[in-house]
Enzyme design. Sequence first.
Site, short mmCIF file in Angstrom:
data_model
loop_
_atom_site.label_atom_id
_atom_site.label_comp_id
_atom_site.label_asym_id
_atom_site.label_seq_id
_atom_site.Cartn_x
_atom_site.Cartn_y
_atom_site.Cartn_z
N LYS A 112 0.79 -13.38 -0.72
CA LYS A 112 -0.58 -12.90 -0.54
C LYS A 112 -1.30 -13.64 0.59
O LYS A 112 -2.02 -13.03 1.37
CB LYS A 112 -1.39 -13.08 -1.84
CG LYS A 112 -1.09 -12.02 -2.88
CD LYS A 112 -2.14 -12.03 -3.98
CE LYS A 112 -1.76 -11.07 -5.10
NZ LYS A 112 -2.63 -11.22 -6.29
N LYS A 195 8.62 -3.10 -5.51
CA LYS A 195 8.01 -2.83 -6.82
C LYS A 195 6.81 -1.90 -6.67
O LYS A 195 6.12 -1.93 -5.66
CB LYS A 195 7.62 -4.14 -7.52
CG LYS A 195 6.35 -4.77 -7.00
CD LYS A 195 5.83 -5.87 -7.93
CE LYS A 195 4.61 -6.49 -7.24
NZ LYS A 195 4.06 -7.66 -7.86
N LYS A 198 -0.23 -1.62 -6.60
CA LYS A 198 -1.45 -1.02 -6.04
C LYS A 198 -1.67 -1.48 -4.62
O LYS A 198 -2.45 -0.88 -3.89
CB LYS A 198 -2.66 -1.32 -6.91
CG LYS A 198 -2.89 -2.81 -7.13
CD LYS A 198 -4.00 -3.08 -8.13
CE LYS A 198 -4.11 -4.56 -8.43
NZ LYS A 198 -3.14 -5.05 -9.42
#
Length: 331
Positions: A112, A195, A198
Amino acid sequence: KPRVLSGIQPTASSFHLGNYLGALQYWVTMQDDFDSMYFIPNMHAITVAQDPKELQHRTRASIAQLLAIGIDPKRSTLFVQSQVPEHAELAWVLSCITGFGEAGRMTQFKDKSAKQGAENTTVGLYTYPVLMAADILLYQADQVPVGEDQRQHLELTRNLAQRFNTRFKKTFVVPEAHIVKGTAKIYDLQDPTAKMSKSASTDAGLINLLDDPKVSAKKIRSAVTDTEREIRFDPEQKPGVSNLLVIHTSLTGTPIVTLERDYAGKGYGDLKSDVADALVEFVTPLRSKVEEYLSDRGELDRILAAGSERAREIAGKTLARVYDRVGLLTR
Ligand code: TYM
């Protein structure tokens, strides 16, 4: 009864199929055999920028979705993290036994922060897994049902529990991750090696439970497969088809070996169309239940008030013990 605890972030307007198949479906079934605690980690959500009004709405909508899938507030304690201040308090203590390098090794943080750039990465994102450890250890949870992407955070949680127990005195239950192999990682329909998430670059491979069922059915019919014709479970060679088989077996309960036999001689179009039908059948009643729960704000807030009260009873006891062992004066 042993205790189960888990959480899901309120960062989207709908949970997705990966959330449900990887984790939420087990939250529902585990209610029978465990003292269950389920919560919305809204303090984790603000580790990245959120619109305040949206966040409040999504937090309630998340509770409505949990009720709609079958989390029963009479059997499970359902609560929101920010309504139980002990989470933040324990997180501070745990952060003081967590190594700086240890936290820096978390792959989710590395991914991230790399995506956002160092300038936009907050200290909150860095200490995110420590808050998650506090969530779990406060309640002396035995089992934590999650998907594969949370395994490393669970490992850290176990290490912190053991470290605290040896450094001070046995205080925490060392929790186990409940990760079910077949469904631990549901894949993106357009990129079946990544995977379902969102935060993918497009949402063409993402099935949101609350989307218009027609839109979701279309996404399933456009799922990426391969150039063969055989319907066979083989995640290495046939990731797209295998992902569809996992979704099929999870939604219908038909074992994969039976599916392989039933689809012998049939085409990918048949498989996709059956998966789409199963999904529509699952989400249609779910959507109206969510609407119903969301329309009664008073009832939702009563459920949360009762949930946070029970949560605080347990959390308060653990925290008092922790403060005492560490040498902090208590309230
Ligand atoms: P979150 O909100 O990202 O996801 C909720 C749950 O869904 C699982 N999941 C998946 N499982 C299979 N396939 C996928 N494609 C997929 N995508 C998501 C996740 O593994 C998770 O179980 N850090 C947690 C929230 C959290 C938490 C906790 C969980 C905060 N404190 C304490 C357990 C215990 C998270 O961000 O999950």
